[in-house]
Design a protein around this motif. Structure first.
Motif, PDB file in Angstrom:
ATOM      1  N   PRO A  58       0.812  -1.220   0.000  1.00 38.20           N
ATOM      2  CA  PRO A  58       0.000   0.000   0.000  1.00 38.20           C
ATOM      3  C   PRO A  58       0.849   1.276   0.000  1.00 38.20           C
ATOM      4  CG  PRO A  58       0.087  -0.939   2.194  1.00 38.20           C
ATOM      5  CD  PRO A  58       0.785  -1.910   1.297  1.00 38.20           C
ATOM      6  N   LYS A  59       0.249   2.359  -0.476  1.00 39.14           N
ATOM      7  CA  LYS A  59       0.981   3.626  -0.571  1.00 39.14           C
ATOM      8  C   LYS A  59       0.876   4.433   0.724  1.00 39.14           C
ATOM      9  CE  LYS A  59       2.153   3.560  -5.023  1.00 39.14           C
ATOM     10  NZ  LYS A  59       3.531   3.174  -5.329  1.00 39.14           N
ATOM     11  N   VAL A  60      -0.206   4.228   1.482  1.00 39.39           N
ATOM     12  CA  VAL A  60      -0.459   5.181   2.570  1.00 39.39           C
ATOM     13  C   VAL A  60      -0.464   4.604   3.983  1.00 39.39           C
ATOM     14  CG1 VAL A  60      -1.712   6.870   1.191  1.00 39.39           C
ATOM     15  CG2 VAL A  60      -2.948   4.929   2.161  1.00 39.39           C
ATOM     16  N   ARG A  61      -0.260   3.320   4.152  1.00 36.69           N
ATOM     17  CA  ARG A  61      -0.245   2.818   5.531  1.00 36.69           C
ATOM     18  C   ARG A  61       0.999   1.969   5.763  1.00 36.69           C
ATOM     19  NH1 ARG A  61      -2.148  -2.488   5.009  1.00 36.69           N
ATOM     20  NH2 ARG A  61      -3.382  -2.771   3.124  1.00 36.69           N
ATOM     21  N   PRO A  62       1.365   1.770   7.048  1.00 36.85           N
ATOM     22  CA  PRO A  62       2.535   0.939   7.332  1.00 36.85           C
ATOM     23  C   PRO A  62       2.330  -0.476   6.810  1.00 36.85           C
ATOM     24  CG  PRO A  62       1.813   2.111   9.296  1.00 36.85           C
ATOM     25  CD  PRO A  62       0.750   2.328   8.267  1.00 36.85           C
ATOM     26  N   PHE A  63       3.378  -1.074   6.325  1.00 35.84           N
ATOM     27  CA  PHE A  63       3.276  -2.406   5.714  1.00 35.84           C
ATOM     28  C   PHE A  63       4.602  -3.126   5.934  1.00 35.84           C
ATOM     29  CE2 PHE A  63       3.382  -5.287   1.974  1.00 35.84           C
ATOM     30  CZ  PHE A  63       2.134  -5.895   2.112  1.00 35.84           C
ATOM     31  N   ALA A  64       4.536  -4.273   6.618  1.00 38.44           N
ATOM     32  CA  ALA A  64       5.754  -5.035   6.917  1.00 38.44           C
ATOM     33  C   ALA A  64       5.802  -6.283   6.044  1.00 38.44           C
ATOM     34  CB  ALA A  64       5.775  -5.429   8.382  1.00 38.44           C
ATOM     35  N   LEU A  65       6.783  -6.332   5.169  1.00 40.09           N
ATOM     36  CA  LEU A  65       6.958  -7.472   4.263  1.00 40.09           C
ATOM     37  C   LEU A  65       8.127  -8.330   4.729  1.00 40.09           C
ATOM     38  CD1 LEU A  65       6.566  -8.810   1.291  1.00 40.09           C
ATOM     39  CD2 LEU A  65       8.723  -7.626   0.874  1.00 40.09           C
ATOM     40  N   LEU A  66       7.931  -9.637   4.678  1.00 42.70           N
ATOM     41  CA  LEU A  66       9.039 -10.562   4.895  1.00 42.70           C
ATOM     42  C   LEU A  66       9.341 -11.245   3.577  1.00 42.70           C
ATOM     43  CD1 LEU A  66      11.008 -12.208   6.660  1.00 42.70           C
ATOM     44  CD2 LEU A  66       9.142 -13.838   7.036  1.00 42.70           C
ATOM     45  N   ASP A  67      10.579 -11.128   3.101  1.00 40.87           N
ATOM     46  CA  ASP A  67      10.979 -11.861   1.902  1.00 40.87           C
ATOM     47  C   ASP A  67      11.892 -13.009   2.333  1.00 40.87           C
ATOM     48  OD1 ASP A  67      11.046 -12.476  -0.830  1.00 40.87           O
ATOM     49  OD2 ASP A  67      12.983 -11.468  -1.037  1.00 40.87           O
ATOM     50  N   ILE A  68      11.332 -14.212   2.285  1.00 36.23           N
ATOM     51  CA  ILE A  68      12.039 -15.420   2.743  1.00 36.23           C
ATOM     52  C   ILE A  68      12.965 -15.909   1.630  1.00 36.23           C
ATOM     53  CG2 ILE A  68      11.693 -17.780   3.599  1.00 36.23           C
ATOM     54  CD1 ILE A  68       8.737 -16.860   4.284  1.00 36.23           C
ATOM     55  N   ALA A  69      14.145 -16.380   2.022  1.00 33.53           N
ATOM     56  CA  ALA A  69      15.167 -16.785   1.042  1.00 33.53           C
ATOM     57  C   ALA A  69      15.407 -15.617   0.084  1.00 33.53           C
ATOM     58  CB  ALA A  69      14.757 -18.056   0.287  1.00 33.53           C
ATOM     59  N   GLY A  70      15.476 -14.443   0.657  1.00 34.10           N
ATOM     60  CA  GLY A  70      15.496 -13.193  -0.112  1.00 34.10           C
ATOM     61  C   GLY A  70      16.838 -12.873  -0.747  1.00 34.10           C
ATOM     62  N   PHE A  77      13.755  -4.943  -2.600  1.00 30.75           N
ATOM     63  CA  PHE A  77      13.979  -3.594  -3.124  1.00 30.75           C
ATOM     64  C   PHE A  77      12.839  -3.186  -4.071  1.00 30.75           C
ATOM     65  CE2 PHE A  77      18.741  -4.836  -2.802  1.00 30.75           C
ATOM     66  CZ  PHE A  77      18.676  -4.723  -1.427  1.00 30.75           C
ATOM     67  N   ARG A  78      12.362  -4.148  -4.847  1.00 31.92           N
ATOM     68  CA  ARG A  78      11.236  -3.852  -5.752  1.00 31.92           C
ATOM     69  C   ARG A  78       9.979  -3.524  -4.945  1.00 31.92           C
ATOM     70  NH1 ARG A  78      12.533  -5.705 -11.000  1.00 31.92           N
ATOM     71  NH2 ARG A  78      14.622  -6.547 -10.848  1.00 31.92           N
ATOM     72  N   MET A  79       9.756  -4.262  -3.838  1.00 30.49           N
ATOM     73  CA  MET A  79       8.589  -3.994  -2.989  1.00 30.49           C
ATOM     74  C   MET A  79       8.674  -2.589  -2.397  1.00 30.49           C
ATOM     75  SD  MET A  79       6.434  -6.561  -2.725  1.00 30.49           S
ATOM     76  CE  MET A  79       6.588  -8.313  -3.011  1.00 30.49           C
ATOM     77  N   LEU A  80       9.869  -2.225  -1.939  1.00 27.67           N
ATOM     78  CA  LEU A  80      10.037  -0.897  -1.341  1.00 27.67           C
ATOM     79  C   LEU A  80       9.787   0.186  -2.382  1.00 27.67           C
ATOM     80  CD1 LEU A  80      13.165  -1.570   0.926  1.00 27.67           C
ATOM     81  CD2 LEU A  80      10.831  -1.100   1.692  1.00 27.67           C
ATOM     82  N   GLY A  81      10.211  -0.078  -3.620  1.00 25.89           N
ATOM     83  CA  GLY A  81       9.983   0.886  -4.702  1.00 25.89           C
ATOM     84  C   GLY A  81       8.501   1.055  -5.008  1.00 25.89           C
ATOM     85  N   ALA A  82       7.744  -0.036  -4.852  1.00 24.71           N
ATOM     86  CA  ALA A  82       6.314   0.015  -5.208  1.00 24.71           C
ATOM     87  C   ALA A  82       5.457   0.541  -4.066  1.00 24.71           C
ATOM     88  CB  ALA A  82       5.838  -1.387  -5.589  1.00 24.71           C
ATOM     89  N   GLU A  85       5.774   5.283   1.910  1.00 28.06           N
ATOM     90  CA  GLU A  85       6.807   5.609   2.908  1.00 28.06           C
ATOM     91  C   GLU A  85       6.811   4.634   4.085  1.00 28.06           C
ATOM     92  OE1 GLU A  85       9.443   7.764   3.530  1.00 28.06           O
ATOM     93  OE2 GLU A  85       9.248   7.695   1.353  1.00 28.06           O
ATOM     94  N   GLY A  86       5.638   4.060   4.373  1.00 28.03           N
ATOM     95  CA  GLY A  86       5.519   3.175   5.539  1.00 28.03           C
ATOM     96  C   GLY A  86       5.880   1.721   5.251  1.00 28.03           C
ATOM     97  N   THR A  87       6.326   1.434   4.047  1.00 29.00           N
ATOM     98  CA  THR A  87       6.670   0.041   3.720  1.00 29.00           C
ATOM     99  C   THR A  87       8.066  -0.292   4.254  1.00 29.00           C
ATOM    100  OG1 THR A  87       5.317   0.123   1.722  1.00 29.00           O
ATOM    101  CG2 THR A  87       6.953  -1.628   1.822  1.00 29.00           C
ATOM    102  N   ARG A  88       8.168  -1.441   4.916  1.00 30.59           N
ATOM    103  CA  ARG A  88       9.451  -1.954   5.432  1.00 30.59           C
ATOM    104  C   ARG A  88       9.624  -3.375   4.929  1.00 30.59           C
ATOM    105  NH1 ARG A  88       9.711   2.470   6.160  1.00 30.59           N
ATOM    106  NH2 ARG A  88      10.120   3.744   8.007  1.00 30.59           N
ATOM    107  N   ALA A  89      10.837  -3.725   4.536  1.00 35.08           N
ATOM    108  CA  ALA A  89      11.087  -5.077   4.038  1.00 35.08           C
ATOM    109  C   ALA A  89      12.179  -5.745   4.859  1.00 35.08           C
ATOM    110  CB  ALA A  89      11.495  -5.028   2.572  1.00 35.08           C
ATOM    111  N   THR A  90      11.902  -6.973   5.271  1.00 33.23           N
ATOM    112  CA  THR A  90      12.901  -7.786   5.960  1.00 33.23           C
ATOM    113  C   THR A  90      13.313  -8.905   5.018  1.00 33.23           C
ATOM    114  OG1 THR A  90      11.842  -7.336   8.071  1.00 33.23           O
ATOM    115  CG2 THR A  90      13.341  -9.217   8.000  1.00 33.23           C
ATOM    116  N   VAL A  91      14.596  -8.972   4.734  1.00 32.08           N
ATOM    117  CA  VAL A  91      15.131 -10.037   3.882  1.00 32.08           C
ATOM    118  C   VAL A  91      15.713 -11.098   4.805  1.00 32.08           C
ATOM    119  CG1 VAL A  91      16.842 -10.617   2.111  1.00 32.08           C
ATOM    120  CG2 VAL A  91      15.764  -8.344   2.112  1.00 32.08           C
TER     121      VAL A  91
END
Ligand code: SAM
Length: 249
Positions: A58-70, A77-82, A85-91
């Protein structure tokens, strides 16, 4: 009786597979991304973009993504680009060499605390229950010795209402393309691995491991058994890859 599994075309004890897989990715880590572009003619980018579109951060709310075997962080990085501001990615990846490349890439891209890297096994994720808004795994699950354990772990760390999306090589279902794909996989990719990475064997493993991965319907059944609901899949590029999706409801 010793439990066995496939390591490419070889049947090996389940307990031995992870060390063999780790040797592969230790060997290819530095040239992993450039080989992906060469081997797939850049197509892996489109496949990963389809994965990102499915998750639709989402563009407007916090979002925590886990990329397993990242690995080197490409999907994260592609998820963060899409996302917003509230998107966080854990590899999360078991291989320190792949993660080291990812950390360098994140730092070069100035991602700061938006991307974090954790060394961990997909079969025993180092995260609390119900921590993430989405979990992804791209071209990773076929390397994991006990796929059903990794699926249960992905389910465990997702929040209720969150989605799991898995991108993996599949079975080509177009006759002419199949012949070409088999030739390309076995006759071109290992020599290309030797030329670019100095390692044909690792790429021989990669193409063989694709042939032994469960077919889409079988993998969908494994996802359901792990607890996922609304399980579906979509084939891409004549079945070269499949995008699997399921929800924790
Ligand atoms: N997802 C990345 C991408 O698409 O570019 C990397 C995919 S690479 C083909 C497979 C990755 O799976 C490697 O980085 C490897 O270290 C990781 N891997 C293998 N077994 C694993 C396990 N049990 N737990 C976590 N990661 C694992």
């Amino acid at each position: 009786m010793i439990d066995t599994t496939q390591f490419g075309a070889r049947e090996v004890p389940v307990a031995d597979k992870q060390a063999l897989v780790n040797d592969v990715f230790r060997s290819v880590a530095r040239r992993y991304d450039v080989m992906n572009d060469l081997m797939s003619f850049g197509l892996h980018r489109a496949w990963k973009d389809a994965l990102v579109a499915a998750v639709n951060p989402p563009k407007v709310r916090p979002f925590a993504l886990l990329d397993i075997a990242g690995g080197t962080g490409d999907v994260a990085f592609r998820m963060l680009g899409a996302g917003g501001e509230g998107t966080r990615a854990t590899v999360c990846d078991i291989n320190a060499d792949m993660l080291a490349v990812g950390r360098e890439r994140a730092s070069a891209a100035g991602l700061g605390e938006k991307a974090t890297f954790a060394e961990g096994n997909a079969e025993a994720l180092p995260f609390a229950d119900r921590s993430f808004d989405a979990a992804t795994i791209a071209f990773g699950i076929r390397n994991v010795p006990r796929i059903e354990v990794a699926l249960a772990e992905a389910f465990r760390v997702l929040k209720i209402g969150a989605r799991f999306v898995c991108l993996e090589f599949s079975a080509v279902d177009v006759p002419g393309l199949r012949t070409l794909y088999e030739f390309y996989s076995f006759k071109v990719i290992p020599p290309l691995g030797r030329a670019v990475v100095g390692d044909a064997e690792s790429y021989q493993y990669l193409v063989e491991s694709i042939r032994h991965f469960p077919k889409p319907q079988e993998f969908a059944a494994m996802m359901r058994a792990a607890g996922f609901a609304r399980v579906s899949h979509q084939l891409m590029t004549g079945g070269i890859v499949a995008l699997h999706s399921g929800w924790r409801l």
